[in-house]
Design a protein around this motif. Structure first.
Motif, PDB file in Angstrom:
ATOM      1  N   GLY A 154      78.776  61.365  56.262  1.00 15.88           N
ATOM      2  CA  GLY A 154      78.158  60.368  55.401  1.00 15.88           C
ATOM      3  C   GLY A 154      76.687  60.149  55.672  1.00 15.88           C
ATOM      4  N   ARG A 155      76.015  61.202  56.154  1.00 14.27           N
ATOM      5  CA  ARG A 155      74.620  61.063  56.555  1.00 14.27           C
ATOM      6  C   ARG A 155      73.718  62.122  55.928  1.00 14.27           C
ATOM      7  NH1 ARG A 155      77.591  59.862  61.036  1.00 14.27           N
ATOM      8  NH2 ARG A 155      77.026  57.905  62.076  1.00 14.27           N
ATOM      9  N   ARG A 156      72.463  61.778  55.832  1.00 11.92           N
ATOM     10  CA  ARG A 156      71.418  62.766  55.623  1.00 11.92           C
ATOM     11  C   ARG A 156      71.017  63.257  57.007  1.00 11.92           C
ATOM     12  NH1 ARG A 156      65.105  61.661  54.156  1.00 11.92           N
ATOM     13  NH2 ARG A 156      64.506  63.819  53.639  1.00 11.92           N
ATOM     14  N   VAL A 157      71.046  64.567  57.207  1.00 12.75           N
ATOM     15  CA  VAL A 157      70.719  65.156  58.503  1.00 12.75           C
ATOM     16  C   VAL A 157      69.581  66.144  58.290  1.00 12.75           C
ATOM     17  CG1 VAL A 157      71.589  66.434  60.493  1.00 12.75           C
ATOM     18  CG2 VAL A 157      73.113  64.881  59.245  1.00 12.75           C
ATOM     19  N   VAL A 158      68.532  66.002  59.084  1.00 11.68           N
ATOM     20  CA  VAL A 158      67.341  66.837  58.919  1.00 11.68           C
ATOM     21  C   VAL A 158      67.006  67.527  60.234  1.00 11.68           C
ATOM     22  CG1 VAL A 158      64.897  66.871  58.316  1.00 11.68           C
ATOM     23  CG2 VAL A 158      66.440  65.287  57.142  1.00 11.68           C
ATOM     24  N   ALA A 159      66.952  68.851  60.205  1.00 10.14           N
ATOM     25  CA  ALA A 159      66.491  69.649  61.341  1.00 10.14           C
ATOM     26  C   ALA A 159      65.100  70.160  61.011  1.00 10.14           C
ATOM     27  CB  ALA A 159      67.438  70.817  61.600  1.00 10.14           C
ATOM     28  N   VAL A 160      64.186  70.098  61.972  1.00  9.90           N
ATOM     29  CA  VAL A 160      62.789  70.437  61.691  1.00  9.90           C
ATOM     30  C   VAL A 160      62.280  71.550  62.599  1.00  9.90           C
ATOM     31  CG1 VAL A 160      62.240  68.118  60.869  1.00  9.90           C
ATOM     32  CG2 VAL A 160      61.900  68.683  63.294  1.00  9.90           C
ATOM     33  N   ASP A 161      61.197  72.185  62.159  1.00  9.21           N
ATOM     34  CA  ASP A 161      60.361  72.998  63.033  1.00  9.21           C
ATOM     35  C   ASP A 161      59.254  72.088  63.537  1.00  9.21           C
ATOM     36  OD1 ASP A 161      61.816  75.276  62.430  1.00  9.21           O
ATOM     37  OD2 ASP A 161      60.401  75.972  60.900  1.00  9.21           O
ATOM     38  N   LEU A 162      59.045  72.047  64.839  1.00 11.30           N
ATOM     39  CA  LEU A 162      57.931  71.286  65.385  1.00 11.30           C
ATOM     40  C   LEU A 162      56.594  71.900  64.955  1.00 11.30           C
ATOM     41  CD1 LEU A 162      59.210  70.697  69.031  1.00 11.30           C
ATOM     42  CD2 LEU A 162      58.849  68.926  67.292  1.00 11.30           C
ATOM     43  N   ARG A 163      55.544  71.144  65.151  1.00  9.39           N
ATOM     44  CA  ARG A 163      54.201  71.657  64.867  1.00  9.39           C
ATOM     45  C   ARG A 163      53.983  72.984  65.608  1.00  9.39           C
ATOM     46  NH1 ARG A 163      49.919  69.044  63.061  1.00  9.39           N
ATOM     47  NH2 ARG A 163      50.958  67.017  63.318  1.00  9.39           N
ATOM     48  N   GLY A 164      53.551  74.006  64.863  1.00  5.80           N
ATOM     49  CA  GLY A 164      53.283  75.314  65.450  1.00  5.80           C
ATOM     50  C   GLY A 164      54.497  76.202  65.601  1.00  5.80           C
ATOM     51  N   GLN A 165      55.681  75.697  65.253  1.00  7.29           N
ATOM     52  CA  GLN A 165      56.916  76.492  65.344  1.00  7.29           C
ATOM     53  C   GLN A 165      57.247  77.123  63.999  1.00  7.29           C
ATOM     54  OE1 GLN A 165      60.027  73.837  66.712  1.00  7.29           O
ATOM     55  NE2 GLN A 165      60.026  74.766  68.731  1.00  7.29           N
ATOM     56  N   TYR A 166      57.577  78.370  63.995  1.00  4.41           N
ATOM     57  CA  TYR A 166      58.109  79.119  62.857  1.00  4.41           C
ATOM     58  C   TYR A 166      57.410  78.768  61.538  1.00  4.41           C
ATOM     59  CZ  TYR A 166      61.573  81.564  59.957  1.00  4.41           C
ATOM     60  OH  TYR A 166      62.195  82.392  59.063  1.00  4.41           O
ATOM     61  N   GLU A 167      57.992  77.901  60.706  1.00  2.00           N
ATOM     62  CA  GLU A 167      57.464  77.659  59.364  1.00  2.00           C
ATOM     63  C   GLU A 167      56.639  76.367  59.250  1.00  2.00           C
ATOM     64  OE1 GLU A 167      60.539  80.082  56.526  1.00  2.00           O
ATOM     65  OE2 GLU A 167      61.169  78.057  57.124  1.00  2.00           O
ATOM     66  N   THR A 168      56.353  75.725  60.373  1.00  6.12           N
ATOM     67  CA  THR A 168      55.444  74.581  60.374  1.00  6.12           C
ATOM     68  C   THR A 168      54.118  75.004  60.990  1.00  6.12           C
ATOM     69  OG1 THR A 168      57.226  72.933  60.546  1.00  6.12           O
ATOM     70  CG2 THR A 168      55.022  72.234  61.204  1.00  6.12           C
ATOM     71  N   ALA A 169      53.052  74.829  60.246  1.00  4.92           N
ATOM     72  CA  ALA A 169      51.731  75.249  60.721  1.00  4.92           C
ATOM     73  C   ALA A 169      51.261  74.362  61.871  1.00  4.92           C
ATOM     74  CB  ALA A 169      50.728  75.189  59.571  1.00  4.92           C
ATOM     75  N   GLY A 170      50.386  74.932  62.702  1.00  4.68           N
ATOM     76  CA  GLY A 170      49.811  74.173  63.807  1.00  4.68           C
ATOM     77  C   GLY A 170      48.419  74.662  64.130  1.00  4.68           C
ATOM     78  N   PRO A 171      47.593  73.803  64.720  1.00  2.00           N
ATOM     79  CA  PRO A 171      46.210  74.165  65.032  1.00  2.00           C
ATOM     80  C   PRO A 171      46.111  75.012  66.295  1.00  2.00           C
ATOM     81  CG  PRO A 171      46.644  71.961  65.800  1.00  2.00           C
ATOM     82  CD  PRO A 171      47.902  72.410  65.094  1.00  2.00           C
ATOM     83  N   ASP A 172      44.912  75.458  66.596  1.00  2.00           N
ATOM     84  CA  ASP A 172      44.659  76.236  67.808  1.00  2.00           C
ATOM     85  C   ASP A 172      44.257  75.354  68.985  1.00  2.00           C
ATOM     86  OD1 ASP A 172      45.264  78.720  66.719  1.00  2.00           O
ATOM     87  OD2 ASP A 172      43.228  78.994  65.941  1.00  2.00           O
ATOM     88  N   ASP A 173      44.397  74.053  68.826  1.00  3.99           N
ATOM     89  CA  ASP A 173      44.041  73.105  69.873  1.00  3.99           C
ATOM     90  C   ASP A 173      45.238  72.856  70.793  1.00  3.99           C
ATOM     91  OD1 ASP A 173      43.152  71.065  71.461  1.00  3.99           O
ATOM     92  OD2 ASP A 173      42.966  69.591  69.839  1.00  3.99           O
ATOM     93  N   PRO A 174      45.167  73.238  72.069  1.00  3.53           N
ATOM     94  CA  PRO A 174      46.303  73.024  72.980  1.00  3.53           C
ATOM     95  C   PRO A 174      46.734  71.567  73.073  1.00  3.53           C
ATOM     96  CG  PRO A 174      44.674  74.483  73.983  1.00  3.53           C
ATOM     97  CD  PRO A 174      44.051  73.933  72.744  1.00  3.53           C
ATOM     98  N   ALA A 175      45.812  70.628  72.858  1.00  5.12           N
ATOM     99  CA  ALA A 175      46.147  69.213  72.962  1.00  5.12           C
ATOM    100  C   ALA A 175      47.161  68.776  71.907  1.00  5.12           C
ATOM    101  CB  ALA A 175      44.880  68.363  72.845  1.00  5.12           C
TER     102      ALA A 175
END
Length: 296
Positions: free
Chosen positions: A66-87
Motif C-alpha cells: 500500500g505504498r509508493r516506493v522509490v529507489a534512486v541513483d545517488l548524485r554521480g551514480q549511473y543515471e543521475t548526473a554529478g559534478p567534478d567537485d569531490p565535495a
C-alpha cells in the motif's frame, strides 16, 4: 559485487525523474498493482557501486503493502548526473540530497528510509542532521564505521586506480572477472559494465574514500529515537554480522539476519527481505499513531 536479479521491470514499477531543489535524480518508482496507496512512502538508497536497479526484486512486493516506493541513483551514480567537485560526494552532502528527496517524495508525510551498504552511511547522515522527519530507518548490510574485509579492498582499488587508470581498467581487472567467476549472464554483465562506466569517476573515488574512513556515529543516531532496523545477510562480507549485531544492540534497534544472504539481501533473498521491511514499516506506523493518539 551485487547484481540485479533481473533487469525487466515488474508490474507497477517504472523509471522516473525526481525533480528537487538540488537537482534531478534518476529513480525507479513502484506503486501497488492492485489496491491504493494508503501508507507512508519509502525511499531506498543504494551502495557505492550500486544503483536503483539493486532493489528491482523487492519493489513490487514493497509497493503491494500500500505504498509508493522509490529507489534512486545517488548524485554521480549511473543515471543521475554529478559534478567534478569531490565535495559534492561526502556523506554529509549526499545526505542532504537524501533529505530533499524524502521531502519531495513524502509531500508532507514521513518517509521510511532504507540505506544499503554505503547508502546506509549516507542515509544515516540525513537522519542525524534533523532536517527531515522520517517514519523509520533501515540500515541494510551497513555498519557503524568504515567498511571492512574484502569489500574494503574493493574500495581501496577504486580509490587508488580510478583516478590514474580509469573506470574501464577497474572493470576489466576487478568487476568483470568477479562477474565471470559468478557465472553472471551476458545481459547482466553488459548492464554492470554500462553502470560502472556511467558513474562519475570523481564521485566514485570520493565515495570510496568516505566508506573507507567513516567514523562511528552510532551514539548520535541513537539520540534521534527513530524506529530503526538493522538487516543483513548471515554471510555478509562487508561489515561482519557480529559488528552489525553489536550496532543494533547499541541502537536498541530491531535486528534481522537474512539466511543465506551475503551483502545484498534485496538481491539474494528478496522475499525474506521485503517481508521484513513491510513488517517493520507497519509496526513503525502503528507506533507513531498510538503515540499521537495517547498524546491527544
Amino acid at each position: 559485487m551485487s547484481t540485479p536479479r533481473f533487469l525487466d521491470l515488474p508490474p507497477g514499477v517504472a523509471p522516473q525523474k525526481i525533480e528537487t531543489p538540488q537537482g534531478t535524480f534518476a529513480a525507479l518508482e513502484a506503486l501497488p498493482v492492485s489496491g491504493v496507496v494508503e501508507r507512508w512512502p519509502a525511499l531506498l538508497v543504494p551502495g557505492l557501486t550500486g544503483s536503483k536497479e539493486d532493489f528491482i526484486a523487492v519493489l513490487m512486493t514493497l509497493a503491494q503493502s500500500g505504498r509508493r516506493v522509490v529507489a534512486v541513483d545517488l548524485r554521480g551514480q549511473y543515471e543521475t548526473a554529478g559534478p567534478d567537485d569531490p565535495a559534492a560526494y561526502t556523506c554529509a552532502a549526499l545526505g542532504a540530497d537524501v533529505d530533499v528527496l524524502a521531502q519531495v517524495i513524502g509531500g508532507g508525510d514521513p518517509v521510511h528510509l532504507v540505506g544499503h551498504s554505503f547508502g546506509g552511511l549516507v542515509a544515516r547522515e540525513a537522519v542525524i542532521d534533523g532536517r527531515t522527519k522520517f517514519a523509520s530507518f533501515t540500515l541494510m548490510s551497513s555498519g557503524p564505521a568504515a567498511i571492512e574485509g574484502r569489500r574494503a579492498s574493493n574500495g581501496r582499488k577504486i580509490l587508488e586506480e580510478v583516478p590514474v587508470l580509469g573506470l574501464e581498467h577497474v572493470w576489466q581487472t576487478k568487476f568483470e572477472p568477479e562477474a565471470l567467476a559468478n557465472d553472471v549472464s551476458d545481459e547482466i554483465r553488459q548492464f554492470l559494465r554500462r553502470r560502472l562506466l556511467s558513474n562519475s569517476a570523481t564521485g566514485l573515488t570520493s565515495m570510496a574514500e568516505q566508506v573507507l574512513s567513516m567514523r562511528d556515529r552510532t551514539d548520535e543516531l541513537r539520540q534521534i529515537e527513530l524506529p530503526t532496523l538493522v538487516l543483513f545477510g548471515e554471510h555478509d562480507d562487508g561489515w561482519p554480522p557480529e559488528t552489525q549485531s553489536e550496532m543494533a544492540a547499541r541502537l536498541g534497534a530491531e535486528s534481522v539476519v537474512v539466511p543465506g544472504a551475503v551483502h545484498s539481501p534485496a538481491v539474494e533473498a528478496p522475499e525474506t527481505t521485503a517481508a521484513a521491511l513491510v513488517t517493520f514499516w507497519n509496526a513503525a506506523e502503528k507506533h507513531y499513531l498510538d503515540v499521537r493518539s495517547s498524546a491527544m
